[in-house]
Design an enzyme around this catalytic site. Sequence first.
Site, PDB file in Angstrom:
ATOM      1  N   LYS A  40      74.557   2.707 145.070  1.00  0.00           N
ATOM      2  CA  LYS A  40      74.606   2.865 143.620  1.00  0.00           C
ATOM      3  C   LYS A  40      73.950   1.702 142.897  1.00  0.00           C
ATOM      4  O   LYS A  40      73.304   1.879 141.869  1.00  0.00           O
ATOM      5  CB  LYS A  40      76.056   3.039 143.152  1.00  0.00           C
ATOM      6  CG  LYS A  40      76.723   4.299 143.700  1.00  0.00           C
ATOM      7  CD  LYS A  40      78.021   4.607 142.995  1.00  0.00           C
ATOM      8  CE  LYS A  40      77.778   5.091 141.597  1.00  0.00           C
ATOM      9  NZ  LYS A  40      77.016   6.349 141.538  1.00  0.00           N
ATOM     10  N   ASN A 183      82.502   9.404 135.445  1.00  0.00           N
ATOM     11  CA  ASN A 183      82.286  10.836 135.262  1.00  0.00           C
ATOM     12  C   ASN A 183      83.652  11.502 135.093  1.00  0.00           C
ATOM     13  O   ASN A 183      84.697  10.833 135.097  1.00  0.00           O
ATOM     14  CB  ASN A 183      81.475  11.447 136.410  1.00  0.00           C
ATOM     15  CG  ASN A 183      82.183  11.380 137.759  1.00  0.00           C
ATOM     16  OD1 ASN A 183      83.409  11.264 137.841  1.00  0.00           O
ATOM     17  ND2 ASN A 183      81.412  11.462 138.826  1.00  0.00           N
ATOM     18  N   THR A 210      80.687  10.942 131.461  1.00  0.00           N
ATOM     19  CA  THR A 210      79.581  11.844 131.801  1.00  0.00           C
ATOM     20  C   THR A 210      80.142  13.065 132.523  1.00  0.00           C
ATOM     21  O   THR A 210      80.965  12.939 133.425  1.00  0.00           O
ATOM     22  CB  THR A 210      78.554  11.123 132.692  1.00  0.00           C
ATOM     23  OG1 THR A 210      79.191  10.679 133.901  1.00  0.00           O
ATOM     24  CG2 THR A 210      77.980   9.908 131.975  1.00  0.00           C
ATOM     25  N   GLY A 212      78.106  15.881 133.703  1.00  0.00           N
ATOM     26  CA  GLY A 212      77.066  16.711 134.297  1.00  0.00           C
ATOM     27  C   GLY A 212      76.424  17.646 133.298  1.00  0.00           C
ATOM     28  O   GLY A 212      75.992  17.230 132.218  1.00  0.00           O
ATOM     29  N   GLY A 215      77.330  17.637 129.560  1.00  0.00           N
ATOM     30  CA  GLY A 215      76.933  16.567 128.658  1.00  0.00           C
ATOM     31  C   GLY A 215      77.807  15.334 128.750  1.00  0.00           C
ATOM     32  O   GLY A 215      78.501  15.109 129.744  1.00  0.00           O
ATOM     33  N   THR A 238      72.139  14.153 143.638  1.00  0.00           N
ATOM     34  CA  THR A 238      72.382  12.794 144.118  1.00  0.00           C
ATOM     35  C   THR A 238      71.649  11.781 143.242  1.00  0.00           C
ATOM     36  O   THR A 238      70.455  11.897 143.023  1.00  0.00           O
ATOM     37  CB  THR A 238      71.895  12.634 145.576  1.00  0.00           C
ATOM     38  OG1 THR A 238      72.442  13.671 146.376  1.00  0.00           O
ATOM     39  CG2 THR A 238      72.325  11.288 146.137  1.00  0.00           C
ATOM     40  N   GLY A 241      74.003  10.241 138.157  1.00  0.00           N
ATOM     41  CA  GLY A 241      74.805   9.301 137.396  1.00  0.00           C
ATOM     42  C   GLY A 241      74.192   7.910 137.375  1.00  0.00           C
ATOM     43  O   GLY A 241      74.231   7.211 136.356  1.00  0.00           O
ATOM     44  N   ASP A 242      73.605   7.510 138.494  1.00  0.00           N
ATOM     45  CA  ASP A 242      72.947   6.201 138.553  1.00  0.00           C
ATOM     46  C   ASP A 242      71.733   6.171 137.631  1.00  0.00           C
ATOM     47  O   ASP A 242      71.471   5.162 136.963  1.00  0.00           O
ATOM     48  CB  ASP A 242      72.516   5.891 139.984  1.00  0.00           C
ATOM     49  CG  ASP A 242      73.699   5.791 140.926  1.00  0.00           C
ATOM     50  OD1 ASP A 242      74.776   5.369 140.477  1.00  0.00           O
ATOM     51  OD2 ASP A 242      73.555   6.135 142.109  1.00  0.00           O
TER      52      ASP A 242
END
Length: 301
Positions: A40, A183, A210, A212, A215, A238, A241-242
């Site tokens: 990450k 998330n 977050t 996905g 929104g 994958t 989020g990073d």
Amino acid sequence: MSKITVVGSLSTDFVVSATKRPEVGETIVGDGFTTTFGGKGANQAVATARLGGQVNMIGTVGSDRFGKEMLINLKNNGINTSNVESVTHLPSGSAHITVVNGDNSIIYIPGANDEITKNQIKKAFPVIHSSDVVIIQNETPLEIIETVIQTCFEKGIKTIYNPAPAKKIERELIEKVSYFTPNESEYKLLFPELSLSEGMKKYPNKLIVTMGSKGVYFNDGEKEVHVSSYKVKPLDTTGAGDTFNGAFGVALTSGLDMIASIRFGNLAAAMSIQKFGAQSGMPTLSEMKESEYYEKEWHIK
């Protein structure tokens, strides 16, 4: 140019794609296998650098082939690795990822990532203190996270704390960070006693959740704000989020407000999931500007 320091993990991703996940004791035939760069911390550093940030990475790798390759990859992305140290007694970190219908499940093995020390952080203080923002995640020992956040808090340096994967942390730590970006599932694990609305109200303009394709949500101190995602067909989620966290950091340090920074992060994440691999799909700033959704008002150089 934004000066951004990322403190966190570096690993190799071993990725299997299949049409289903096996049940316990079951063997199935997969569709493909590949190795990619991950972790990450490294992911967020690469996402940031590709969008124009001046990035310093702080972390630890093994002295094995994977560690050497990860350092080369960071350098190839224009990232300063002077504060990435090698250890000899543990292998480099790894993540074992199964991708089914565009969604992933991951087993992460820290390896050398757990060997980062407070002394290493202290040696990197000049870099940290000169940063516009410091980004940190949870694939790093908690005492290191606390040390980084405390020094940034004392020096008035903005921090983005992405609590992934979720682990128990003291609420006092959240008070000291500038932005806290779990998330939806991480939020539920971290705040089981608070509804999403209650949590966002408790941490206005700090807690950014977050979700996905649904929104991003936060509370601006007066009301809840929903920033929509961009509708795309995902190939591999994958690293999404990073990508968001790196892009969010670039936008903030470029002078964009909260909502614009989140929109910028959402677009970067949406573009990233349309390609395979955590880092290989992360867009450059020029690719972002070619998107029909890029907003001229963002003025990011």
